[in-house]
Design an enzyme around this catalytic site. Structure first.
Site, short mmCIF file in Angstrom:
data_model
loop_
_atom_site.label_atom_id
_atom_site.label_comp_id
_atom_site.label_asym_id
_atom_site.label_seq_id
_atom_site.Cartn_x
_atom_site.Cartn_y
_atom_site.Cartn_z
N LYS A 54 -68.38 -4.26 -2.70
CA LYS A 54 -68.81 -3.08 -3.45
C LYS A 54 -67.71 -2.03 -3.46
CE LYS A 54 -73.63 -4.10 -2.53
NZ LYS A 54 -74.79 -3.92 -1.63
N GLN A 98 -77.21 -0.20 2.57
CA GLN A 98 -77.29 -1.66 2.60
C GLN A 98 -78.48 -2.09 3.47
OE1 GLN A 98 -75.35 -3.73 0.79
NE2 GLN A 98 -76.41 -5.53 1.56
N ASP A 121 -79.64 1.84 -6.28
CA ASP A 121 -80.34 0.58 -6.00
C ASP A 121 -81.67 0.50 -6.76
OD1 ASP A 121 -79.31 -1.48 -4.43
OD2 ASP A 121 -79.59 -0.38 -2.56
N1 GUN Z 1 -79.48 -6.33 0.72
C1 GUN Z 1 -79.69 -7.44 -0.03
N2 GUN Z 1 -79.73 -7.11 -1.33
C2 GUN Z 1 -79.54 -5.78 -1.41
C3 GUN Z 1 -79.48 -4.86 -2.48
O1 GUN Z 1 -79.61 -5.21 -3.66
N3 GUN Z 1 -79.28 -3.57 -2.15
C4 GUN Z 1 -79.15 -3.17 -0.87
N4 GUN Z 1 -78.98 -1.89 -0.64
N5 GUN Z 1 -79.21 -3.98 0.15
C5 GUN Z 1 -79.40 -5.29 -0.12
#
Ligand code: GUN
Length: 304
Positions: A54, A98, A121
Site C-alpha cells: 500500500k 490494517q 476502507d
Molecule cells: N485485512 C484484510 N483485508 C483488509 C482490508 O481490506 N482492509 C483492511 N484495513 N484490513 C484488511
C-alpha cells in the site's frame, strides 16, 4: 471451453497510472496533495506485506503517505488517540487501519472512530449504510468488492439481470460485494458455511464471487458453463513439489478445473489482490477531491 484469464495485475497497473496522473492534476490545480495514513498493529507477516504494498502504491500515485506501526501490546486508548489525531490532520485524506487487530482491541470501536469521509476502507457504519441504501456516490466503497466489480464489468459489461452468487458473508467482502451487485441489478445470493447444497447454488450463477478463505474449495463441476468467476481468496498452502518447506498461494477456487467450465476467471495471485490496492488509491484520491469540493471520477471508464 477454456476460460479467459482476467489479468487483474495489468488492469490495476493501468488504474494506478490513471490515478497518478489525476493526482498530479489535483496537486497542480488545487495544491491538495492526496494523503493516506496506514496504521498497522503487531507483527502479522501477511499484514506487513499488504501494508508495504500500500505504501509503495501510494508513492507511485504521487500521494503523501505515512505509516504508523504500533506494537501488538499497544493500548486501545493509544490507538484511538492516534485515530483522533489523523482525523484532525488536514494533510491526511484517507485512514486505513490494517485488520485483524489484536484481541484486546475492540475492532468496531476503532473503525467507528475513523471520520466517514476519511474512511478509505469503507467500513464505517455511515459508509455501509450509504452503500446499502443505494447511495454509492456519497459513500466510500470497500476496496476489494469495488475492484472485483470492475473486473466483472470489464468482462461482462452490463450485469443487469445476471444471477450472482457471493460465497462468504464478511463485512469486508461478502456483504459489500452483494450490495454492489444488487446496485447493478443482479439477482444476488449470499452463500455461507450454513448454506445447503452449495455446489448446486453455485451452479445457478452467471457470476461467482468466492470469498471464504478456504483453499481451492470451489470445484470446476460447481461452475455453470461460461460463468464469470472472481476469486477473492488468498491462501498459502504447502507446495512440496517446489521443494521441501516451500509454499504457494492459491485462491478459494480450484483454478484448473474451474477454468475448464468458466467463461472468465481471475487467477491467484494476479487477480483481485492488485485491484484491492489500486482501489485503495482510488478511494484516497476520491477523498482528497471531495475535500476540495470536486466531483468523483469514474475510474472504470478511464481504463484502456
Ligand atoms: N485485512 C484484510 N483485508 C483488509 C482490508 O481490506 N482492509 C483492511 N484495513 N484490513 C484488511
Amino acid at each position: 471451453m477454456t476460460a479467459t484469464r482476467i489479468d487483474g495485475k495489468a488492469i490495476a497497473t493501468d488504474l494506478r497510472a490513471t490515478i497518478a496522473i489525476e493526482a498530479e492534476k489535483l496537486i497542480k490545480e488545487t495544491n491538495v496533495v492526496p494523503g493516506i495514513a496506514v496504521v498497522i498493529v503487531g507483527e502479522d507477516p501477511a499484514s506487513k506485506v499488504y501494508v508495504a504494498s500500500k505504501g509503495k502504491a501510494a508513492k507511485e500515485c504521487n500521494f503523501h503517505s505515512v505509516q504508523h506501526t504500533l506494537a501488538d501490546d499497544v493500548t486501545e486508548e493509544t490507538l484511538l488517540s492516534l485515530i483522533g489525531d489523523l482525523n484532525d490532520d488536514p494533510a491526511i485524506h484517507g485512514i486505513l487501519v490494517q485488520l485483524p487487530l489484536p484481541d484486546h482491541i475492540n475492532e468496531s470501536k476503532v473503525l467507528n472512530l475513523i471520520r466517514p469521509d476519511k474512511d478509505v476502507d469503507g467500513f464505517h457504519p455511515i459508509n455501509v449504510g450509504l452503500l446499502t441504501a443505494g447511495e454509492r456516490d456519497k459513500a466510500m466503497v470497500p476496496c476489494t468488492p469495488a475492484g472485483s466489480l470492475i473486473l466483472a464489468k470489464r468482462v461482462l459489461g452490463n450485469l443487469s439481470g445476471k444471477n450472482a452468487v457471493v460465497i462468504g458473508r464478511s463485512n469486508i467482502v461478502g456483504k459489500p460485494m452483494a450490495a454492489l451487485l444488487l446496485a447493478e441489478s443482479c439477482t444476488v445470493t449470499i452463500a455461507h458455511s450454513r448454506t445447503k447444497d452449495l455446489p448446486d447454488v453455485v451452479r445457478g450463477a452467471d457470476i461467482v464471487v468466492a470469498a471464504v478463505g478456504r483453499p481451492q474449495m470451489v470445484k470446476g463441476d460447481w461452475i455453470k458453463d461460461g460463468a464469470c468467476v472472481i476469486d477473492v481468496g488468498i491462501n498459502r498452502i504447502d507446495a512440496p513439489e517446489r521443494g521441501e518447506g516451500k509454499t504457494r498461494l492459491v485462491g478459494d477456487v480450484d483454478y484448473d478445473s474451474a477454468a475448464e467450465r468458466a467463461g472468465s476467471i481471475t487467477p491467484v495471485p494476479g487477480g483481485v489482490g492488485p485491484m484491492t490496492i489500486a482501489l485503495l488509491m482510488a478511494n484516497t484520491l476520491t477523498a482528497a477531491r471531495r475535500s476540495a469540493g470536486l466531483d468523483d471520477l469514474d475510474y472504470a471508464s478511464m481504463l484502456s
